[in-house]
Design a protein around this motif. Sequence first.
Motif, PDB file in Angstrom:
ATOM      1  N   TYR A  98     -82.340  36.634  41.747  1.00 20.03           N
ATOM      2  CA  TYR A  98     -83.414  37.613  41.772  1.00 20.03           C
ATOM      3  C   TYR A  98     -82.909  38.085  40.997  1.00 20.03           C
ATOM      4  O   TYR A  98     -84.396  38.784  40.220  1.00 20.03           O
ATOM      5  CB  TYR A  98     -82.512  39.312  42.275  1.00 20.03           C
ATOM      6  CG  TYR A  98     -83.088  39.171  43.230  1.00 20.03           C
ATOM      7  CD1 TYR A  98     -84.027  37.982  45.214  1.00 20.03           C
ATOM      8  CD2 TYR A  98     -82.519  40.134  44.976  1.00 20.03           C
ATOM      9  CE1 TYR A  98     -83.969  37.842  46.317  1.00 20.03           C
ATOM     10  CE2 TYR A  98     -82.546  40.093  46.336  1.00 20.03           C
ATOM     11  CZ  TYR A  98     -83.080  38.223  46.762  1.00 20.03           C
ATOM     12  OH  TYR A  98     -83.449  38.775  47.806  1.00 20.03           O
ATOM     13  N   LEU A  99     -81.937  38.113  39.625  1.00 17.98           N
ATOM     14  CA  LEU A  99     -81.578  37.933  38.033  1.00 17.98           C
ATOM     15  C   LEU A  99     -82.492  37.527  37.218  1.00 17.98           C
ATOM     16  O   LEU A  99     -83.326  38.248  36.032  1.00 17.98           O
ATOM     17  CB  LEU A  99     -79.771  37.317  37.391  1.00 17.98           C
ATOM     18  CG  LEU A  99     -79.285  39.199  37.514  1.00 17.98           C
ATOM     19  CD1 LEU A  99     -78.064  38.009  37.447  1.00 17.98           C
ATOM     20  CD2 LEU A  99     -79.731  39.808  37.142  1.00 17.98           C
ATOM     21  N   ASN A 100     -83.633  35.979  37.702  1.00 19.21           N
ATOM     22  CA  ASN A 100     -84.520  35.451  37.172  1.00 19.21           C
ATOM     23  C   ASN A 100     -85.685  35.996  37.110  1.00 19.21           C
ATOM     24  O   ASN A 100     -86.408  35.367  36.491  1.00 19.21           O
ATOM     25  CB  ASN A 100     -84.412  34.373  38.085  1.00 19.21           C
ATOM     26  CG  ASN A 100     -83.476  33.599  36.992  1.00 19.21           C
ATOM     27  OD1 ASN A 100     -82.677  33.284  36.381  1.00 19.21           O
ATOM     28  ND2 ASN A 100     -82.088  32.517  38.250  1.00 19.21           N
ATOM     29  N   LEU A 101     -85.714  36.764  37.900  1.00 24.44           N
ATOM     30  CA  LEU A 101     -86.960  37.646  37.799  1.00 24.44           C
ATOM     31  C   LEU A 101     -87.446  39.410  37.498  1.00 24.44           C
ATOM     32  O   LEU A 101     -87.917  39.924  37.670  1.00 24.44           O
ATOM     33  CB  LEU A 101     -87.412  37.605  39.839  1.00 24.44           C
ATOM     34  CG  LEU A 101     -87.379  36.386  40.441  1.00 24.44           C
ATOM     35  CD1 LEU A 101     -87.275  36.441  41.909  1.00 24.44           C
ATOM     36  CD2 LEU A 101     -88.936  35.297  39.486  1.00 24.44           C
ATOM     37  N   ILE A 141     -80.028  45.546  49.589  1.00 24.21           N
ATOM     38  CA  ILE A 141     -80.408  45.152  50.656  1.00 24.21           C
ATOM     39  C   ILE A 141     -81.307  44.499  51.246  1.00 24.21           C
ATOM     40  O   ILE A 141     -81.474  44.386  52.622  1.00 24.21           O
ATOM     41  CB  ILE A 141     -81.660  46.286  49.714  1.00 24.21           C
ATOM     42  CG1 ILE A 141     -80.146  48.136  49.345  1.00 24.21           C
ATOM     43  CG2 ILE A 141     -82.452  46.836  50.940  1.00 24.21           C
ATOM     44  CD1 ILE A 141     -81.562  48.607  48.379  1.00 24.21           C
ATOM     45  N   THR A 142     -81.719  43.548  50.807  1.00 26.06           N
ATOM     46  CA  THR A 142     -82.763  42.179  50.971  1.00 26.06           C
ATOM     47  C   THR A 142     -81.659  41.381  52.037  1.00 26.06           C
ATOM     48  O   THR A 142     -82.573  40.943  53.279  1.00 26.06           O
ATOM     49  CB  THR A 142     -83.280  41.843  50.616  1.00 26.06           C
ATOM     50  OG1 THR A 142     -82.193  41.523  49.185  1.00 26.06           O
ATOM     51  CG2 THR A 142     -84.677  42.297  49.681  1.00 26.06           C
ATOM     52  N   GLU A 164     -89.965  46.295  44.043  1.00 26.63           N
ATOM     53  CA  GLU A 164     -90.591  45.196  42.984  1.00 26.63           C
ATOM     54  C   GLU A 164     -89.993  43.804  42.640  1.00 26.63           C
ATOM     55  O   GLU A 164     -90.651  42.811  42.923  1.00 26.63           O
ATOM     56  CB  GLU A 164     -90.750  45.988  41.109  1.00 26.63           C
ATOM     57  CG  GLU A 164     -90.376  46.811  41.266  1.00 26.63           C
ATOM     58  CD  GLU A 164     -89.889  47.996  39.444  1.00 26.63           C
ATOM     59  OE1 GLU A 164     -90.022  46.935  38.895  1.00 26.63           O
ATOM     60  OE2 GLU A 164     -90.293  48.601  39.237  1.00 26.63           O
ATOM     61  N   ILE A 165     -89.211  44.375  42.901  1.00 27.54           N
ATOM     62  CA  ILE A 165     -87.776  42.577  43.413  1.00 27.54           C
ATOM     63  C   ILE A 165     -88.882  42.036  44.479  1.00 27.54           C
ATOM     64  O   ILE A 165     -88.388  40.627  44.374  1.00 27.54           O
ATOM     65  CB  ILE A 165     -86.153  42.224  43.169  1.00 27.54           C
ATOM     66  CG1 ILE A 165     -85.620  43.239  42.127  1.00 27.54           C
ATOM     67  CG2 ILE A 165     -85.614  41.588  43.814  1.00 27.54           C
ATOM     68  CD1 ILE A 165     -84.319  43.243  41.795  1.00 27.54           C
ATOM     69  N   VAL A 169     -91.081  37.526  45.044  1.00 26.17           N
ATOM     70  CA  VAL A 169     -89.965  37.453  45.839  1.00 26.17           C
ATOM     71  C   VAL A 169     -91.068  36.533  46.828  1.00 26.17           C
ATOM     72  O   VAL A 169     -91.513  35.565  46.321  1.00 26.17           O
ATOM     73  CB  VAL A 169     -88.416  37.742  46.478  1.00 26.17           C
ATOM     74  CG1 VAL A 169     -88.548  36.556  47.976  1.00 26.17           C
ATOM     75  CG2 VAL A 169     -87.674  37.942  45.362  1.00 26.17           C
ATOM     76  N   ASN A 170     -91.460  37.336  47.232  1.00 23.38           N
ATOM     77  CA  ASN A 170     -92.643  37.476  47.982  1.00 23.38           C
ATOM     78  C   ASN A 170     -94.029  36.493  47.618  1.00 23.38           C
ATOM     79  O   ASN A 170     -95.061  36.009  47.823  1.00 23.38           O
ATOM     80  CB  ASN A 170     -92.798  38.867  48.833  1.00 23.38           C
ATOM     81  CG  ASN A 170     -92.198  39.165  50.116  1.00 23.38           C
ATOM     82  OD1 ASN A 170     -91.453  38.385  50.457  1.00 23.38           O
ATOM     83  ND2 ASN A 170     -92.006  40.693  50.577  1.00 23.38           N
ATOM     84  N   SER A 171     -94.173  37.390  46.466  1.00 26.77           N
ATOM     85  CA  SER A 171     -96.088  36.678  46.409  1.00 26.77           C
ATOM     86  C   SER A 171     -95.162  35.327  45.910  1.00 26.77           C
ATOM     87  O   SER A 171     -96.141  35.089  45.123  1.00 26.77           O
ATOM     88  CB  SER A 171     -96.088  37.918  44.683  1.00 26.77           C
ATOM     89  OG  SER A 171     -97.490  36.942  43.860  1.00 26.77           O
ATOM     90  N   LEU A 172     -94.147  35.152  45.073  1.00 31.37           N
ATOM     91  CA  LEU A 172     -93.859  33.295  44.263  1.00 31.37           C
ATOM     92  C   LEU A 172     -93.717  32.553  45.492  1.00 31.37           C
ATOM     93  O   LEU A 172     -94.148  31.510  45.137  1.00 31.37           O
ATOM     94  CB  LEU A 172     -92.790  33.071  43.769  1.00 31.37           C
ATOM     95  CG  LEU A 172     -93.286  34.171  42.036  1.00 31.37           C
ATOM     96  CD1 LEU A 172     -91.189  34.566  41.210  1.00 31.37           C
ATOM     97  CD2 LEU A 172     -94.058  33.430  41.472  1.00 31.37           C
TER      98      LEU A 172
END
Length: 338
Positions: A98-101, A141-142, A164-165, A169-172
């Motif tokens: 996630y840090l990359n996003l 959480i996720t 937001e994260i 993730v879901n968009s990409l």
Amino acid sequence: MEKKTVLTGDRPTGKLHIGHYVGSLHNRVKMQNKDSYNMYVMIADLQALTDNARDTEKVRNSVLQVALDYLAIGLDPEKTTIFIQSQIPALSELNTLYLNLVSVSRLERNPTVKSEIQQKNFNRSIPAGFLTYPVSQAADITAFKATLIPVGDDQKPMIEQTREIVKSVNSLYGNILVEPEGVFPPEGQGRIPGLDGNAKMSKSLGNTIYLSDDEDTLRKKIMSIYTDPDHVHVESPGKIEGNIVFTYLDIFGEDKEKIKEMKEHYKRGGLGDVTLKNYLFDVLNEVLLPIRTRRELYAKDPEAVYEMLRVGSEKANVRANKTLQEVKSAMGINYFNK
């Protein structure tokens, strides 16, 4: 009806206090006992290390103290999975992904992070792990596909950052993760002030009433509470606004009519601070006595508490690893699993 998944937790940097109880703990027990939720409660030791890496013994010792507080307030390991963050490797791996996003500038704009950086006087010497801990929270959480997050008001920016994260993730990579919602305490009770009148009860500020405080300690702390500095004489009119004793009574007192009468009496004069504080002691001691008693009982067998944490961590690890594999597969980096 399918149960909703709930995740929440605390940093092990010391025992928990009545601010934690009002802000989140009480709500967790109520949700647990409704039997309509999959409850996960995490002792966030990795998060605690973001600003305590040079005092790991403090964090280690506090894990047991937090677990004792959980059991004492009524969290039931038969109904709630209680686990230790560092024992779930999938959480750290999701955090890395996630840090990359997330950009550094976005993390620096997080109001809660900004406030805590200022409170801890980090200036520009911010540990990288501390700056990025909202991303770690998103991983926590996720990982459990949690939909409801019982937290205090100060955690609203963290929930927003997690959402937001999830959207990124879901968009990409496809619709993998679930957007969580915060479950907040009643208005005005999300952050109770400290004994000194400070806007926040905090272990680091030393202005707390701990759930485990004995009666003598509780009485001494209540007698030290900030009231109205101009209320020098009993017969003098006193102020209600900003008077911490009345703030606590509004939150913990059951007899609202009596509290209303005491406020009127205090405002017109004739009600002393000592009398007021003695009543608050009775109110708070009634709340804390059963918690204190249960805690002392559990503290007699720390090995049993650690065993409960081990079992809970094993259960949590299975669930979190499932989500990690789903995310890695969607990203195309789950090379050896088909």
